[in-house]
Design a protein around this motif. Structure first.
Motif, PDB file in Angstrom:
ATOM      1  N   UNK A  96     -17.388 142.348  75.455  1.00 22.38           N
ATOM      2  CA  UNK A  96     -18.340 141.385  75.994  1.00 22.38           C
ATOM      3  C   UNK A  96     -18.178 140.092  75.201  1.00 22.38           C
ATOM      4  N   UNK A  97     -19.125 139.213  75.280  1.00 18.31           N
ATOM      5  CA  UNK A  97     -18.972 137.917  74.614  1.00 18.31           C
ATOM      6  C   UNK A  97     -19.038 138.008  73.092  1.00 18.31           C
ATOM      7  N   UNK A  98     -19.569 139.118  72.567  1.00 18.50           N
ATOM      8  CA  UNK A  98     -19.773 139.239  71.121  1.00 18.50           C
ATOM      9  C   UNK A  98     -18.880 140.252  70.420  1.00 18.50           C
ATOM     10  N   UNK A  99     -18.539 141.340  71.101  1.00 14.93           N
ATOM     11  CA  UNK A  99     -17.836 142.438  70.435  1.00 14.93           C
ATOM     12  C   UNK A  99     -16.709 143.009  71.290  1.00 14.93           C
ATOM     13  N   UNK A 100     -15.817 143.714  70.612  1.00 18.77           N
ATOM     14  CA  UNK A 100     -14.720 144.439  71.256  1.00 18.77           C
ATOM     15  C   UNK A 100     -14.672 145.825  70.624  1.00 18.77           C
ATOM     16  N   UNK A 101     -14.425 146.847  71.450  1.00 21.47           N
ATOM     17  CA  UNK A 101     -14.301 148.218  70.956  1.00 21.47           C
ATOM     18  C   UNK A 101     -12.923 148.743  71.345  1.00 21.47           C
ATOM     19  N   UNK A 146     -24.918 142.920  64.122  1.00 18.96           N
ATOM     20  CA  UNK A 146     -24.676 144.259  63.579  1.00 18.96           C
ATOM     21  C   UNK A 146     -25.444 145.305  64.390  1.00 18.96           C
ATOM     22  N   UNK A 147     -26.682 145.000  64.749  1.00 16.70           N
ATOM     23  CA  UNK A 147     -27.455 145.928  65.580  1.00 16.70           C
ATOM     24  C   UNK A 147     -26.764 146.140  66.928  1.00 16.70           C
ATOM     25  N   UNK A 148     -26.249 145.068  67.497  1.00 13.47           N
ATOM     26  CA  UNK A 148     -25.532 145.189  68.769  1.00 13.47           C
ATOM     27  C   UNK A 148     -24.278 146.041  68.593  1.00 13.47           C
ATOM     28  N   UNK A 149     -23.565 145.851  67.493  1.00 14.99           N
ATOM     29  CA  UNK A 149     -22.362 146.635  67.237  1.00 14.99           C
ATOM     30  C   UNK A 149     -22.688 148.125  67.183  1.00 14.99           C
ATOM     31  N   UNK A 150     -23.782 148.476  66.527  1.00 15.79           N
ATOM     32  CA  UNK A 150     -24.200 149.879  66.444  1.00 15.79           C
ATOM     33  C   UNK A 150     -24.517 150.409  67.841  1.00 15.79           C
ATOM     34  N   UNK A 151     -25.291 149.658  68.608  1.00 12.69           N
ATOM     35  CA  UNK A 151     -25.682 150.108  69.946  1.00 12.69           C
ATOM     36  C   UNK A 151     -24.488 150.232  70.887  1.00 12.69           C
ATOM     37  N   UNK A 152     -23.591 149.264  70.849  1.00 13.07           N
ATOM     38  CA  UNK A 152     -22.393 149.319  71.696  1.00 13.07           C
ATOM     39  C   UNK A 152     -21.514 150.491  71.274  1.00 13.07           C
ATOM     40  N   UNK A 153     -21.388 150.698  69.973  1.00  5.83           N
ATOM     41  CA  UNK A 153     -20.596 151.827  69.490  1.00  5.83           C
ATOM     42  C   UNK A 153     -21.138 153.153  69.996  1.00  5.83           C
ATOM     43  N   UNK A 154     -22.451 153.312  69.947  1.00 10.32           N
ATOM     44  CA  UNK A 154     -23.073 154.541  70.459  1.00 10.32           C
ATOM     45  C   UNK A 154     -22.840 154.683  71.958  1.00 10.32           C
ATOM     46  N   UNK A 155     -22.960 153.580  72.677  1.00  9.76           N
ATOM     47  CA  UNK A 155     -22.753 153.599  74.131  1.00  9.76           C
ATOM     48  C   UNK A 155     -21.332 154.046  74.470  1.00  9.76           C
ATOM     49  N   UNK A 157     -20.542 158.688  61.911  1.00 10.69           N
ATOM     50  CA  UNK A 157     -20.694 157.991  60.638  1.00 10.69           C
ATOM     51  C   UNK A 157     -20.408 156.526  60.912  1.00 10.69           C
ATOM     52  N   UNK A 158     -21.188 155.675  60.304  1.00 11.40           N
ATOM     53  CA  UNK A 158     -21.019 154.239  60.479  1.00 11.40           C
ATOM     54  C   UNK A 158     -20.780 153.635  59.112  1.00 11.40           C
ATOM     55  N   UNK A 159     -19.723 152.911  59.003  1.00 11.17           N
ATOM     56  CA  UNK A 159     -19.447 152.243  57.743  1.00 11.17           C
ATOM     57  C   UNK A 159     -18.489 151.107  57.994  1.00 11.17           C
ATOM     58  N   UNK A 160     -18.410 150.239  57.051  1.00 14.38           N
ATOM     59  CA  UNK A 160     -17.452 149.146  57.108  1.00 14.38           C
ATOM     60  C   UNK A 160     -16.603 149.183  55.863  1.00 14.38           C
ATOM     61  N   UNK A 161     -15.445 148.646  55.955  1.00 12.55           N
ATOM     62  CA  UNK A 161     -14.567 148.595  54.793  1.00 12.55           C
ATOM     63  C   UNK A 161     -14.989 147.449  53.893  1.00 12.55           C
ATOM     64  N   UNK A 162     -15.140 147.751  52.643  1.00 16.41           N
ATOM     65  CA  UNK A 162     -15.478 146.730  51.662  1.00 16.41           C
ATOM     66  C   UNK A 162     -14.309 146.537  50.714  1.00 16.41           C
ATOM     67  N   UNK A 163     -13.989 145.304  50.413  1.00 21.10           N
ATOM     68  CA  UNK A 163     -12.911 145.076  49.445  1.00 21.10           C
ATOM     69  C   UNK A 163     -13.363 145.474  48.050  1.00 21.10           C
ATOM     70  N   UNK A 164     -12.416 145.739  47.198  1.00 21.16           N
ATOM     71  CA  UNK A 164     -12.735 146.080  45.805  1.00 21.16           C
ATOM     72  C   UNK A 164     -13.318 144.900  45.069  1.00 21.16           C
TER      73      UNK A 164
END
Length: 104
Positions: free
Chosen positions: A36-41, A75-84, A97-104
């Motif tokens: 959509x206009x904000x995210x890609x899966x 971020x809330x939209x990303x969670x909801x779209x991911x679940x959808x 599980x939901x997580x993001x990669x964090x640099x060291x």
């Protein structure tokens, strides 16, 4: 690292950001499961489960450490779209599980 490019919005993004390439359609467009206009899966290229998907914002955000309070809605939209998408693909939302990669 390559010199950054400037988006139409004036944001600086790395010339070689694989996620920006996918979001813009320059790469792997056929693998996109949702957009959509904000995210890609799209599926992870090295999945660790049968339903391993990445939900990526179209806005270039370097990493999770660069999120701000302005990104809460995104971020809330990303969670909801991911679940959808997970449900549409037959995955179990209670087993995620939901997580993001964090640099060291």
């Amino acid at each position: 690292m390559a010199d950054p490019e400037t988006t139409e919005a004036g944001d600086k993004v790395p010339a070689k950001c694989v996620f920006c390439d996918i979001c813009s359609g320059r790469s792997d467009k056929e693998k996109v499961l949702y957009e959509d206009t904000d995210v890609v899966v799209f599926p992870d290229i090295r999945p660790v489960s049968s339903h391993h998907y990445l939900v990526t914002p179209k806005q270039h955000i370097r990493d999770a450490k660069h999120l701000t309070s302005e990104n809460i809605g995104l971020v809330e939209k990303m969670v909801n779209v991911g679940k959808q998408v997970l449900e549409e693909k037959g995955g179990n939302v209670d087993d995620i599980s939901q997580f993001g990669s964090l640099p060291d």
